[in-house]
Design a protein around this motif. Structure first.
Motif, PDB file in Angstrom:
ATOM      1  N   ASP A  69      53.283  26.992  39.959  1.00 12.01           N
ATOM      2  CA  ASP A  69      52.313  27.904  40.574  1.00 12.01           C
ATOM      3  C   ASP A  69      50.965  27.745  39.850  1.00 12.01           C
ATOM      4  OD1 ASP A  69      50.754  30.009  41.497  1.00 12.01           O
ATOM      5  OD2 ASP A  69      52.411  31.446  41.517  1.00 12.01           O
ATOM      6  N   LEU A  70      49.955  27.264  40.584  1.00 14.69           N
ATOM      7  CA  LEU A  70      48.650  26.982  39.967  1.00 14.69           C
ATOM      8  C   LEU A  70      47.932  28.240  39.470  1.00 14.69           C
ATOM      9  CD1 LEU A  70      47.295  24.233  42.384  1.00 14.69           C
ATOM     10  CD2 LEU A  70      48.007  23.925  40.005  1.00 14.69           C
ATOM     11  N   ASP A  71      48.332  29.403  39.949  1.00 10.78           N
ATOM     12  CA  ASP A  71      47.700  30.639  39.476  1.00 10.78           C
ATOM     13  C   ASP A  71      47.875  30.810  37.972  1.00 10.78           C
ATOM     14  OD1 ASP A  71      46.799  31.298  41.973  1.00 10.78           O
ATOM     15  OD2 ASP A  71      48.395  32.739  42.404  1.00 10.78           O
ATOM     16  N   TYR A  72      49.027  30.404  37.456  1.00  7.49           N
ATOM     17  CA  TYR A  72      49.290  30.545  36.018  1.00  7.49           C
ATOM     18  C   TYR A  72      48.364  29.647  35.201  1.00  7.49           C
ATOM     19  CZ  TYR A  72      53.608  32.995  37.287  1.00  7.49           C
ATOM     20  OH  TYR A  72      54.527  33.897  37.787  1.00  7.49           O
ATOM     21  N   ILE A  73      48.227  28.405  35.624  1.00  8.06           N
ATOM     22  CA  ILE A  73      47.403  27.464  34.864  1.00  8.06           C
ATOM     23  C   ILE A  73      45.915  27.778  35.050  1.00  8.06           C
ATOM     24  CG2 ILE A  73      47.085  25.599  36.562  1.00  8.06           C
ATOM     25  CD1 ILE A  73      48.330  25.113  32.967  1.00  8.06           C
ATOM     26  N   TYR A  93      40.383  22.677  34.975  1.00  6.98           N
ATOM     27  CA  TYR A  93      39.983  23.057  36.339  1.00  6.98           C
ATOM     28  C   TYR A  93      39.713  21.839  37.231  1.00  6.98           C
ATOM     29  CZ  TYR A  93      39.877  28.018  35.375  1.00  6.98           C
ATOM     30  OH  TYR A  93      40.246  29.310  35.081  1.00  6.98           O
ATOM     31  N   LEU A  94      39.163  20.792  36.661  1.00  3.28           N
ATOM     32  CA  LEU A  94      38.945  19.573  37.461  1.00  3.28           C
ATOM     33  C   LEU A  94      40.283  18.968  37.882  1.00  3.28           C
ATOM     34  CD1 LEU A  94      35.965  17.928  35.529  1.00  3.28           C
ATOM     35  CD2 LEU A  94      35.901  19.100  37.748  1.00  3.28           C
ATOM     36  N   ASN A  95      41.273  19.126  37.036  1.00  4.01           N
ATOM     37  CA  ASN A  95      42.616  18.645  37.380  1.00  4.01           C
ATOM     38  C   ASN A  95      43.232  19.501  38.495  1.00  4.01           C
ATOM     39  OD1 ASN A  95      44.909  16.871  36.890  1.00  4.01           O
ATOM     40  ND2 ASN A  95      45.938  18.681  36.078  1.00  4.01           N
ATOM     41  N   ILE A  96      43.016  20.808  38.424  1.00  2.00           N
ATOM     42  CA  ILE A  96      43.504  21.700  39.484  1.00  2.00           C
ATOM     43  C   ILE A  96      42.847  21.343  40.812  1.00  2.00           C
ATOM     44  CG2 ILE A  96      43.499  24.088  40.347  1.00  2.00           C
ATOM     45  CD1 ILE A  96      43.759  25.055  37.478  1.00  2.00           C
ATOM     46  N   GLU A  97      41.556  21.028  40.766  1.00  2.00           N
ATOM     47  CA  GLU A  97      40.824  20.664  41.985  1.00  2.00           C
ATOM     48  C   GLU A  97      41.418  19.401  42.618  1.00  2.00           C
ATOM     49  OE1 GLU A  97      37.789  20.928  44.968  1.00  2.00           O
ATOM     50  OE2 GLU A  97      38.714  22.354  43.579  1.00  2.00           O
ATOM     51  N   LYS A  98      41.885  18.485  41.796  1.00  2.35           N
ATOM     52  CA  LYS A  98      42.521  17.268  42.329  1.00  2.35           C
ATOM     53  C   LYS A  98      43.861  17.595  42.990  1.00  2.35           C
ATOM     54  CE  LYS A  98      40.515  14.070  38.938  1.00  2.35           C
ATOM     55  NZ  LYS A  98      40.817  13.191  37.774  1.00  2.35           N
ATOM     56  N   SER A 101      42.447  21.253  46.358  1.00  2.00           N
ATOM     57  CA  SER A 101      41.010  21.538  46.485  1.00  2.00           C
ATOM     58  C   SER A 101      40.763  22.844  47.245  1.00  2.00           C
ATOM     59  CB  SER A 101      40.307  20.385  47.201  1.00  2.00           C
ATOM     60  OG  SER A 101      40.849  20.232  48.504  1.00  2.00           O
ATOM     61  N   ASN A 102      39.528  23.311  47.138  1.00  2.00           N
ATOM     62  CA  ASN A 102      39.077  24.508  47.866  1.00  2.00           C
ATOM     63  C   ASN A 102      39.794  25.797  47.461  1.00  2.00           C
ATOM     64  OD1 ASN A 102      37.157  23.071  49.434  1.00  2.00           O
ATOM     65  ND2 ASN A 102      38.794  22.397  50.807  1.00  2.00           N
ATOM     66  N   ARG A 103      40.193  25.855  46.207  1.00  2.00           N
ATOM     67  CA  ARG A 103      40.681  27.130  45.667  1.00  2.00           C
ATOM     68  C   ARG A 103      39.484  27.934  45.180  1.00  2.00           C
ATOM     69  NH1 ARG A 103      45.921  28.024  43.675  1.00  2.00           N
ATOM     70  NH2 ARG A 103      45.013  29.083  41.873  1.00  2.00           N
ATOM     71  N   TYR A 104      39.420  29.213  45.556  1.00  2.00           N
ATOM     72  CA  TYR A 104      38.282  30.039  45.144  1.00  2.00           C
ATOM     73  C   TYR A 104      38.175  30.136  43.630  1.00  2.00           C
ATOM     74  CZ  TYR A 104      35.664  34.063  43.688  1.00  2.00           C
ATOM     75  OH  TYR A 104      34.785  34.877  43.017  1.00  2.00           O
ATOM     76  N   SER A 105      39.289  30.406  42.956  1.00  2.00           N
ATOM     77  CA  SER A 105      39.255  30.595  41.506  1.00  2.00           C
ATOM     78  C   SER A 105      38.756  29.344  40.785  1.00  2.00           C
ATOM     79  CB  SER A 105      40.643  30.980  40.980  1.00  2.00           C
ATOM     80  OG  SER A 105      41.583  29.971  41.264  1.00  2.00           O
ATOM     81  N   THR A 106      39.088  28.183  41.305  1.00  2.00           N
ATOM     82  CA  THR A 106      38.622  26.935  40.694  1.00  2.00           C
ATOM     83  C   THR A 106      37.110  26.801  40.826  1.00  2.00           C
ATOM     84  OG1 THR A 106      40.714  25.854  41.251  1.00  2.00           O
ATOM     85  CG2 THR A 106      38.878  24.431  40.660  1.00  2.00           C
ATOM     86  N   ALA A 107      36.603  26.994  42.043  1.00  7.05           N
ATOM     87  CA  ALA A 107      35.161  26.867  42.283  1.00  7.05           C
ATOM     88  C   ALA A 107      34.378  27.894  41.459  1.00  7.05           C
ATOM     89  CB  ALA A 107      34.870  27.038  43.771  1.00  7.05           C
TER      90      ALA A 107
END
Length: 324
Positions: A69-73, A93-98, A101-107
């Motif tokens: 679950d990406l929310d944890y990381i 965060y750049l790894n999560i984007e890969k 993509s288009n997650r609000y928390s990442t942006a």
């Protein structure tokens, strides 16, 4: 209504509620609070629980490995930002984007990260993307975040509050506006959110923060919260906003606060007189009420003294500065 209830009502009418730690909180994906805010519109920054973060990071890592679950990381990345580990958080965060993509928390977090690292154009691009994903994010205040980044990108030397907030409050000792009460409330909340976020990471002095604090003080004064406005003006000066206008606004807020207590003391006196005339309360109970009235009078006098002190200090500083 019994004696105790009457006394409580009179005291509640006479005193304002002070800010306390019951504002907004950030709850992580594992249900743990990362910070808690003070209530009200006086920015004091997030109250981070930094001492718990190293243990929380290990827990979030473990939960991510178990669930993917990406929310944890993503929450781990936020804690890294607060701890000042910017490059580690950026890589995460750049790894999560890969991965997705288009997650609000990442942006949003990438926008914050790049701004803290001084890369304002990248910060602007990511915050703009986060707004496109979630326009109502951060209490619908990200339009102001973009204006702040625009000012930084353009390297404006003379940034005005009007440029940042799209509002003006005059040049006299009393703030003036054509905004409606609803518009004042909405703008005050937006400015508060952006300022409170910034002072959580940035120590004095900072020009943009000082301007936003001054404008927030004006908005809060227009709401009639004189003591809160005075506190915000003081913080604006702490961050570097220092001129004749803010001194005049501080004096106005101090006077407004003393008038508030004077009015409450007058109303309290009328209620006390009515109680005396009714002869339905004993002398000990009246003594309790009279003591509360004395306290109100002392507060009024102290506020007047503070206002006079700031005025005399301002005059002394002006005399000390040689004419150019």
């Amino acid at each position: 209504m019994n004696k105790f209830k009457v006394f409580v009502v009179l005291v509640l009418v006479s005193f304002k509620t002070f800010a306390c730690l019951n504002g907004e909180t950030k709850v992580l994906a594992n249900g743990v609070e990362a910070y808690i805010d003070h209530d009200g519109l006086v920015p004091q920054g997030h109250n981070f629980f930094r001492g718990e973060y190293p243990k929380l990071i290990i827990q979030l890592d473990s939960l991510y490995k178990e669930t993917n679950d990406l929310d944890y990381i993503s929450d781990k990345g936020y804690l890294l930002i607060v701890l000042g580990k910017y490059h580690e958080a950026l890589k995460l965060y750049l790894n999560i984007e890969k991965i997705e993509s288009n997650r609000y928390s990442t942006a949003s977090n990438l926008g914050t990260l790049y701004e803290l690292m001084g890369e304002n154009q990248k910060a602007y691009d990511w915050i703009k993307k986060s707004v496109a994903i979630n326009p109502e994010s951060h209490n619908s205040s990200e339009w102001l975040h973009l204006k702040i980044l625009e000012a930084k990108i353009r390297n404006l030397s003379n940034i005005s509050g009007q440029f940042l907030t799209n509002a003006s409050f005059g040049t006299t000792g009393i703030p003036e506006t054509k905004l409606s009460k609803k518009e004042i409330d909405k703008l005050a909340k937006a400015v508060y959110f952006q300022v409170n976020e910034r002072i959580s990471f940035i120590e004095p002095k900072d020009n943009i923060i000082s301007i936003l604090l001054f404008e927030l003080g004006n908005l809060v004064e227009l709401k009639g919260e004189h003591e809160n406005a005075l506190q915000i003006y003081r913080k604006a000066r702490e961050y570097g906003y220092d001129n004749d206008l803010i001194v005049a606004r501080m004096i106005n807020s101090a006077q407004g606060e003393s008038e508030f207590y004077r009015e409450r003391a007058w109303r309290f006196g009328i209620q006390l007189q009515n109680l005396r005339e009714s002869r339905k309360v004993d002398s000990g109970y009246l003594f309790q009420i009279e003591m509360s009235l004395i306290i109100l009078s002392v507060i009024t006098i102290l506020l007047l003294i503070v206002g006079i002190f700031f005025f005399l200090k301002w005059k002394k500083l002006n005399k000390a500065i040689p004419a150019s």
